[in-house]
Design an enzyme around this catalytic site. Structure first.
Site, PDB file in Angstrom:
ATOM      1  N   HIS A   1       3.028  10.656   8.044  1.00 21.09           N
ATOM      2  CA  HIS A   1       3.986   9.547   8.032  1.00 21.09           C
ATOM      3  C   HIS A   1       4.143   8.951   9.426  1.00 21.09           C
ATOM      4  CE1 HIS A   1       7.500   7.214   6.802  1.00 21.09           C
ATOM      5  NE2 HIS A   1       8.121   7.671   7.873  1.00 21.09           N
TER       6      HIS A   1
ATOM      7  N   CYS B   1      14.854  -2.665  12.904  1.00 18.82           N
ATOM      8  CA  CYS B   1      15.465  -3.468  11.848  1.00 18.82           C
ATOM      9  C   CYS B   1      15.052  -2.986  10.463  1.00 18.82           C
ATOM     10  CB  CYS B   1      15.097  -4.940  12.021  1.00 18.82           C
ATOM     11  SG  CYS B   1      13.328  -5.260  12.134  1.00 18.82           S
TER      12      CYS B   1
END
Length: 350
Positions: free
Chosen positions: A99, A50
Site C-alpha cells: 500500500h 486532501c
C-alpha cells in the site's frame, strides 16, 4: 516488528469525514511523540493530505491490538467521538508495504498516476525523520517506496494525460468558461497545490492572477512569476467582486467563505458567474454556497468525476506497475510467498 497502516482516504470516506481527521503540519510532530510515548509504535509517520489521512507505524504489538489502539488514537487525536466503522482501514504486512508503495506511486490516488502525492509523502517522511520518529524499519520502507515511484514514472505510461488535482481543476474551469484567456483568477493560499493550480491556469491562457497568502513574500514571489499581483491575506475578500475564478487552499480550521457573504458578493457582481474551487481539507468554503445562483462550487471530491475519465486509459498500465512494486517490495518481506501479495491491498477489519 511489523509495519502497519491505518487511515481513511477518498476510497472509503467523503471529504466531510476526512476533514475531521486532517492534521495540520504543525501538530504532526507532537501527535507522533504522543503515539510513541503511549507504546503504540517504535517508529511512525503521519500522512495528511486532501485525499487521505494515514498513520504508518512500525510496532511490536500484535496486529489486531495495534489496529484497535491506533484507530482509537486517531479518533482521540482529532476529537472524533461519534462512531466510525469501515471508513478507517487497517493493513498489516505484506499489504501495508505494498500500500505504501502504491500510494507513493500515485496508484491509489484519486487521479490515477498523479505526481503530487510523491512530494506529499516525502514531506511527511522528512517531517517524521527530522523529529526522530523514524528508524531503520520505516527509513528502509519509505526509501524503497520512493525508488519504486521513480521507477514507475520512468518505465510506464501510468501518468499519461492529466495527472494532478491542479490539472483536473483547470479542465473543470475550461468546461465552465470555454476559454480562460480573459478570466481573472484569485488564488487564496500560496502552498504547493495552489501554486500548481495557478501555474496550470496560466498555461491554459488565464491572465490577471491575484495571489493572497498569509506569507506576503511568498505571494509576491508567485505573483511576479505569473505576471500578477499579490495582496495581503486579510484583503482577499475585496478581490471577489472582480474575479471569475477563485481557488482556495488554506490551512484554516474553519470556513473562510460562507453563503451569506457570497450572496452579498453576487449582488455587487450583478450575478456574473463565479467558479469556486475549494481544494482545502478542512474545506475553506461552506457547502451551501453551491445553492446560490450562478455560483459553481467544487470541492476535492467533486473533481473525482473528471478524474474517472482518465482511469480507463491508464488501467492497461496497472499490471506493469504492479509487477514493479512486487519486485521492489520483495526485499522488505520475510517468509511471504510471492502469490500472497498479488492484487490491491485488502482491508483488515478493526
Amino acid at each position: 516488528m511489523n509495519v502497519i497502516v491505518i487511515g481513511l482516504s477518498h476510497h472509503t470516506s467523503p471529504v466531510e469525514l476526512r476533514e475531521r481527521f486532517a492534521f495540520p503540519d504543525a501538530q504532526i510532530p507532537e501527535a507522533l511523540a504522543q503515539l510513541r510515548k503511549a507504546g503504540l509504535a517504535d517508529e511512525a509517520v503521519i500522512l495528511s493530505t486532501c485525499n487521505r489521512v494515514e498513520i504508518y507505524a512500525a510496532t511490536p504489538l500484535e496486529p489486531a491490538r495495534a489496529f484497535a489502539e491506533l484507530k482509537q488514537f486517531l479518533r482521540s487525536a482529532r476529537a472524533v467521538e461519534d462512531a466510525v466503522g469501515d471508513e478507517i482501514y487497517a493493513l498489516g504486512e505484506p499489504q501495508s508495504l505494498r500500500h505504501l508503495f502504491k500510494v507513493a506511486s500515485g496508484m491509489d490516488s484519486m487521479v490515477l498516476g498523479e505526481t503530487e502525492i510523491l512530494g506529499q509523502i516525502k514531506a511527511a517522511y522528512v517531517l517524521a525523520h527530522t523529529h526522530k520518529h523514524t528508524g531503520a524499519k520505516l527509513n528502509k520502507a519509505f526509501q524503497r517506496a520512493f525508488n519504486a515511484a521513480k521507477h514507475i514514472r520512468t518505465h510506464t505510461s501510468i501518468q499519461r494525460g492529466s495527472v494532478s488535482v491542479a490539472s483536473v481543476a483547470v479542465e473543470l474551469a475550461e468546461k465552465i468558461f470555454s476559454a480562460l484567456a480573459d478570466r481573472n483568477v484569485l488564488v487564496i493560499g500560496a502552498g504547493d497545490t495552489s501554486e500548481k493550480v495557478a501555474r496550470a491556469l496560466v498555461s491554459r491562457g488565464a491572465k490577471n492572477i491575484v495571489i493572497a497568502s498569509r506569507t506576503l513574500d511568498r505571494a509576491e514571489a508567485l505573483a511576479k512569476e505569473f505576471n500578477g499581483r499579490a495582496v495581503p491575506f486579510d484583503d482577499w475578500a475585496g478581490e471577489l467582486t472582480k474575479i471569475d475564478i477563485a481557488i482556495s487552499s488554506t490551512s484554516a480550521p474553519h470556513h473562510i467563505l460562507d453563503a451569506a457573504s457570497v450572496e452579498k458578493l453576487m449582488k455587487l457582481r450583478k450575478h456574473r458567474p463565479l467558479l469556486l474551487i475549494d481544494i482545502a481539507v478542512p474545506r475553506d468554503i461552506a457547502p451551501d454556497v453551491n445553492f446560490i445562483e450562478n455560483v459553481y462550487l467544487y470541492n476535492i471530491d467533486d473533481l473525482q468525476a473528471i478524474a474517472d475519465g482518465y482511469m480507463k486509459q491508464r488501467q492497461e498500465e496497472m499490471a506493469a506497475c504492479e509487477k514493479i512494486i512486487e519486485e521492489k517490495v520483495k526485499p522488505l518481506l520475510k517468509n511471504v510467498p510471492p502469490e500472497e501479495g498479488s492484487g490491491l491491498p485488502v482491508r483488515v477489519g478493526c
